[in-house]
Design a protein around this motif. Structure first.
Motif, PDB file in Angstrom:
ATOM      1  N   THR A   3      36.824  59.484  97.242  1.00  0.00           N
ATOM      2  CA  THR A   3      37.258  60.660  96.480  1.00  0.00           C
ATOM      3  C   THR A   3      37.226  61.919  97.326  1.00  0.00           C
ATOM      4  O   THR A   3      38.200  62.689  97.369  1.00  0.00           O
ATOM      5  N   VAL A   4      36.129  62.161  98.018  1.00  0.00           N
ATOM      6  CA  VAL A   4      36.014  63.394  98.785  1.00  0.00           C
ATOM      7  C   VAL A   4      36.934  63.369  99.998  1.00  0.00           C
ATOM      8  O   VAL A   4      37.485  64.409 100.399  1.00  0.00           O
ATOM      9  N   THR A   5      37.173  62.196 100.575  1.00  0.00           N
ATOM     10  CA  THR A   5      38.101  62.104 101.698  1.00  0.00           C
ATOM     11  C   THR A   5      39.515  62.423 101.253  1.00  0.00           C
ATOM     12  O   THR A   5      40.264  63.139 101.941  1.00  0.00           O
ATOM     13  N   ALA A   6      39.896  61.909 100.083  1.00  0.00           N
ATOM     14  CA  ALA A   6      41.228  62.217  99.552  1.00  0.00           C
ATOM     15  C   ALA A   6      41.370  63.706  99.282  1.00  0.00           C
ATOM     16  O   ALA A   6      42.410  64.310  99.582  1.00  0.00           O
ATOM     17  N   ALA A   7      40.325  64.322  98.697  1.00  0.00           N
ATOM     18  CA  ALA A   7      40.368  65.768  98.433  1.00  0.00           C
ATOM     19  C   ALA A   7      40.535  66.551  99.729  1.00  0.00           C
ATOM     20  O   ALA A   7      41.320  67.514  99.801  1.00  0.00           O
ATOM     21  N   ALA A   8      39.794  66.159 100.761  1.00  0.00           N
ATOM     22  CA  ALA A   8      39.876  66.859 102.042  1.00  0.00           C
ATOM     23  C   ALA A   8      41.269  66.761 102.644  1.00  0.00           C
ATOM     24  O   ALA A   8      41.773  67.718 103.240  1.00  0.00           O
ATOM     25  N   ARG A   9      41.917  65.627 102.478  1.00  0.00           N
ATOM     26  CA  ARG A   9      43.228  65.421 103.092  1.00  0.00           C
ATOM     27  C   ARG A   9      44.344  66.170 102.377  1.00  0.00           C
ATOM     28  O   ARG A   9      45.289  66.635 103.025  1.00  0.00           O
ATOM     29  N   VAL A  10      44.244  66.309 101.056  1.00  0.00           N
ATOM     30  CA  VAL A  10      45.356  66.926 100.312  1.00  0.00           C
ATOM     31  C   VAL A  10      45.105  68.394  99.984  1.00  0.00           C
ATOM     32  O   VAL A  10      45.952  69.038  99.365  1.00  0.00           O
ATOM     33  N   GLY A  11      43.939  68.934 100.364  1.00  0.00           N
ATOM     34  CA  GLY A  11      43.679  70.357 100.132  1.00  0.00           C
ATOM     35  C   GLY A  11      43.105  70.685  98.770  1.00  0.00           C
ATOM     36  O   GLY A  11      43.265  71.813  98.287  1.00  0.00           O
ATOM     37  N   ALA A  12      42.455  69.727  98.130  1.00  0.00           N
ATOM     38  CA  ALA A  12      41.845  69.971  96.816  1.00  0.00           C
ATOM     39  C   ALA A  12      40.392  70.393  96.992  1.00  0.00           C
ATOM     40  O   ALA A  12      39.672  69.860  97.827  1.00  0.00           O
ATOM     41  N   HIS A  13      39.956  71.370  96.214  1.00  0.00           N
ATOM     42  CA  HIS A  13      38.544  71.749  96.224  1.00  0.00           C
ATOM     43  C   HIS A  13      37.718  70.636  95.586  1.00  0.00           C
ATOM     44  O   HIS A  13      38.145  69.986  94.630  1.00  0.00           O
ATOM     45  N   TYR A  14      36.509  70.441  96.123  1.00  0.00           N
ATOM     46  CA  TYR A  14      35.668  69.317  95.695  1.00  0.00           C
ATOM     47  C   TYR A  14      34.222  69.791  95.531  1.00  0.00           C
ATOM     48  O   TYR A  14      33.643  70.390  96.442  1.00  0.00           O
ATOM     49  N   GLY A  29      30.790  65.929 107.514  1.00  0.00           N
ATOM     50  CA  GLY A  29      31.565  65.383 108.614  1.00  0.00           C
ATOM     51  C   GLY A  29      33.065  65.495 108.415  1.00  0.00           C
ATOM     52  O   GLY A  29      33.849  65.306 109.356  1.00  0.00           O
ATOM     53  N   LEU A  30      33.499  65.833 107.201  1.00  0.00           N
ATOM     54  CA  LEU A  30      34.923  66.021 106.901  1.00  0.00           C
ATOM     55  C   LEU A  30      35.353  67.478 107.058  1.00  0.00           C
ATOM     56  O   LEU A  30      36.441  67.856 106.618  1.00  0.00           O
ATOM     57  N   SER A  40      38.050  73.046 100.131  1.00  0.00           N
ATOM     58  CA  SER A  40      36.659  73.457 100.256  1.00  0.00           C
ATOM     59  C   SER A  40      35.799  72.361  99.646  1.00  0.00           C
ATOM     60  O   SER A  40      35.944  72.030  98.467  1.00  0.00           O
ATOM     61  N   LEU A  41      34.927  71.770 100.452  1.00  0.00           N
ATOM     62  CA  LEU A  41      34.055  70.684 100.019  1.00  0.00           C
ATOM     63  C   LEU A  41      32.632  71.209  99.899  1.00  0.00           C
ATOM     64  O   LEU A  41      32.067  71.722 100.867  1.00  0.00           O
ATOM     65  N   VAL A  42      32.049  71.098  98.711  1.00  0.00           N
ATOM     66  CA  VAL A  42      30.695  71.606  98.481  1.00  0.00           C
ATOM     67  C   VAL A  42      29.878  70.518  97.782  1.00  0.00           C
ATOM     68  O   VAL A  42      29.818  70.469  96.553  1.00  0.00           O
ATOM     69  N   PRO A  43      29.242  69.639  98.554  1.00  0.00           N
ATOM     70  CA  PRO A  43      28.394  68.626  97.918  1.00  0.00           C
ATOM     71  C   PRO A  43      27.095  69.247  97.428  1.00  0.00           C
ATOM     72  O   PRO A  43      26.773  70.394  97.759  1.00  0.00           O
ATOM     73  N   ALA A  44      26.349  68.492  96.641  1.00  0.00           N
ATOM     74  CA  ALA A  44      25.038  68.934  96.145  1.00  0.00           C
ATOM     75  C   ALA A  44      25.149  70.259  95.394  1.00  0.00           C
ATOM     76  O   ALA A  44      24.322  71.154  95.569  1.00  0.00           O
ATOM     77  N   PHE A  45      26.149  70.384  94.527  1.00  0.00           N
ATOM     78  CA  PHE A  45      26.364  71.630  93.803  1.00  0.00           C
ATOM     79  C   PHE A  45      25.744  71.539  92.406  1.00  0.00           C
ATOM     80  O   PHE A  45      26.438  71.519  91.386  1.00  0.00           O
ATOM     81  N   GLY A  46      24.434  71.441  92.377  1.00  0.00           N
ATOM     82  CA  GLY A  46      23.693  71.402  91.131  1.00  0.00           C
ATOM     83  C   GLY A  46      22.263  71.820  91.401  1.00  0.00           C
ATOM     84  O   GLY A  46      21.993  72.589  92.337  1.00  0.00           O
ATOM     85  N   TYR A  47      21.342  71.328  90.591  1.00  0.00           N
ATOM     86  CA  TYR A  47      19.925  71.558  90.888  1.00  0.00           C
ATOM     87  C   TYR A  47      19.620  71.104  92.301  1.00  0.00           C
ATOM     88  O   TYR A  47      18.829  71.727  93.004  1.00  0.00           O
ATOM     89  N   ASP A  48      20.216  69.986  92.706  1.00  0.00           N
ATOM     90  CA  ASP A  48      20.255  69.591  94.110  1.00  0.00           C
ATOM     91  C   ASP A  48      21.596  70.088  94.650  1.00  0.00           C
ATOM     92  O   ASP A  48      22.618  69.525  94.304  1.00  0.00           O
ATOM     93  N   TYR A  49      21.738  71.178  95.520  1.00  0.00           N
ATOM     94  CA  TYR A  49      20.661  71.985  96.038  1.00  0.00           C
ATOM     95  C   TYR A  49      21.057  73.451  96.050  1.00  0.00           C
ATOM     96  O   TYR A  49      20.762  74.172  97.006  1.00  0.00           O
ATOM     97  N   LEU A 270      37.866  80.371  98.046  1.00  0.00           N
ATOM     98  CA  LEU A 270      36.800  79.560  98.609  1.00  0.00           C
ATOM     99  C   LEU A 270      37.069  79.348 100.100  1.00  0.00           C
ATOM    100  O   LEU A 270      38.219  79.249 100.536  1.00  0.00           O
ATOM    101  N   ARG A 271      36.010  79.262 100.864  1.00  0.00           N
ATOM    102  CA  ARG A 271      36.154  79.099 102.312  1.00  0.00           C
ATOM    103  C   ARG A 271      36.547  77.658 102.625  1.00  0.00           C
ATOM    104  O   ARG A 271      35.844  76.715 102.245  1.00  0.00           O
ATOM    105  N   PRO A 272      37.653  77.428 103.330  1.00  0.00           N
ATOM    106  CA  PRO A 272      38.060  76.056 103.648  1.00  0.00           C
ATOM    107  C   PRO A 272      37.055  75.359 104.548  1.00  0.00           C
ATOM    108  O   PRO A 272      36.382  75.980 105.374  1.00  0.00           O
ATOM    109  N   GLY A 273      36.938  74.052 104.384  1.00  0.00           N
ATOM    110  CA  GLY A 273      36.016  73.253 105.163  1.00  0.00           C
ATOM    111  C   GLY A 273      34.893  72.724 104.294  1.00  0.00           C
ATOM    112  O   GLY A 273      34.924  72.869 103.063  1.00  0.00           O
ATOM    113  N   ALA A 274      33.912  72.095 104.920  1.00  0.00           N
ATOM    114  CA  ALA A 274      32.722  71.612 104.214  1.00  0.00           C
ATOM    115  C   ALA A 274      31.594  72.599 104.443  1.00  0.00           C
ATOM    116  O   ALA A 274      31.248  72.902 105.588  1.00  0.00           O
TER     117      ALA A 274
END
Length: 306
Positions: A3-14, A29-30, A40-49, A270-274
């Motif tokens: 899912t996150v790889t597909a988002a990174a490739r097509v320009g979708a925020h994640y 790494g993406l 823009s990829l932003v993992p751990a967007f909750g209480y973590d972290y 949002l700032r592009p990238g991870a």
């Protein structure tokens, strides 16, 4: 990852609610792929972290250019039991304020390495690396209460050096076990060899899902307390920031809802990238979003207690 790889490739925020450090590192790494597509990829967007990233940035900003080290700790509190900042959590809180799924995930990820951000040897520049979960024991003193935590990996190891390149160490601690932190660290160390095998991991995971209360909903009076301490090169505390908020699950839901809504706005920028949450959204917008999710400063920048 699909899912996150597909988002990174097509320009979708994640955005996601992951707390597992190895996955967070893989998402970062993406970065180049996402930056090229405008995602823009932003993992751990909750209480973590999110709370730790926000508290860390606030403490480091107030500490100024002398700050070289930052420590972040995640703790439980409860409402209706006196001063939340002085609440001394117990091991019982760990079982009553978390879900069975959370506890099963903690057990299942015990053999995985945590993240570390520090110099690999004296005189060498700091860098992102890996170390065993629970390798370090962190101590926080705030509001007259001494709290201990075991080291874990989180997006703070990536997001805080991104905002403060001069940092020499980033330490992140989970303080859910209260006075049982030392035995918990020992249990993690002893279980790692067992869980290196597929059979051992399967057995322990199976057991973790059948602990008492595994199907019980978390108590409704849970609260969150996150503390960040910025220190100078000698380890002297310069500034402390503490954030309080609702229980981890309510906070995660609210943060994800705000983040998704914000990301969909035409002027979100949002700032592009991870990135960590602060770099992705900006400090002021993220602070407002966190406040909407119930996350607030316990006190304005206070002098850290040594």
């Amino acid at each position: 990852m699909a899912t996150v790889t597909a988002a990174a490739r097509v320009g979708a925020h994640y955005l996601d609610s992951t707390g597992e450090a190895p996955f967070v590192r893989r998402v970062f790494g993406l970065d180049a792929v996402a930056a090229a597509s405008g995602a823009s990829l932003v993992p751990a967007f909750g209480y973590d972290y999110v709370p730790g990233n926000l508290a860390g940035v606030l403490a480091l900003t107030r500490a100024g250019e002398s700050a070289r080290h930052v420590e972040v700790g995640y703790f439980f509190s409860r409402s209706g039991r006196g001063d939340e900042l002085r609440y001394r959590s117990t091991l019982r809180d760990f079982f009553t304020l978390t879900s069975g799924g959370t506890r099963a995930t903690l057990v299942a990820t015990m053999p995985d390495d945590a993240l570390a951000y520090r110099s690999p040897r004296p005189g060498a520049p700091a860098r992102l690396g890996a170390e065993p979960l629970g390798k370090r024991r962190l101590t926080f003193r705030y509001a007259g209460v001494r709290r201990t935590a075991m080291s874990v990996g989180g997006s703070e190891h990536l997001g805080l050096p991104e905002a403060f390149p001069h940092l020499e160490t980033v330490d992140l601690g989970l303080g859910w076990f209260a006075g049982w932190t030392r035995p918990a660290r020992r249990a993690v160390t002893l279980s790692r060899p067992l869980m290196r095998s597929a059979q051992g991991r399967a057995a322990v995971t199976w057991l973790s899902k059948r602990l008492p209360g595994s199907h019980r909903e978390p108590a409704r009076d849970g609260r969150s307390l996150v503390i960040a301490v910025a220190r100078d090169a000698s380890g002297r505390p310069l500034a402390t920031t503490a954030l309080t908020g609702p229980d981890p699950y309510e906070m995660t839901a609210s943060l994800l809802a705000w983040g998704a809504t914000r990301a969909a706005e035409p002027d979100a920028a949002l700032r592009p990238g991870a990135h960590g949450p602060v770099a992705a959204f900006g400090l002021d917008p993220l602070s407002r979003g966190a406040a909407e999710a119930g996350l607030h400063e316990a006190e304005r920048a206070t002098a850290a207690r040594s």
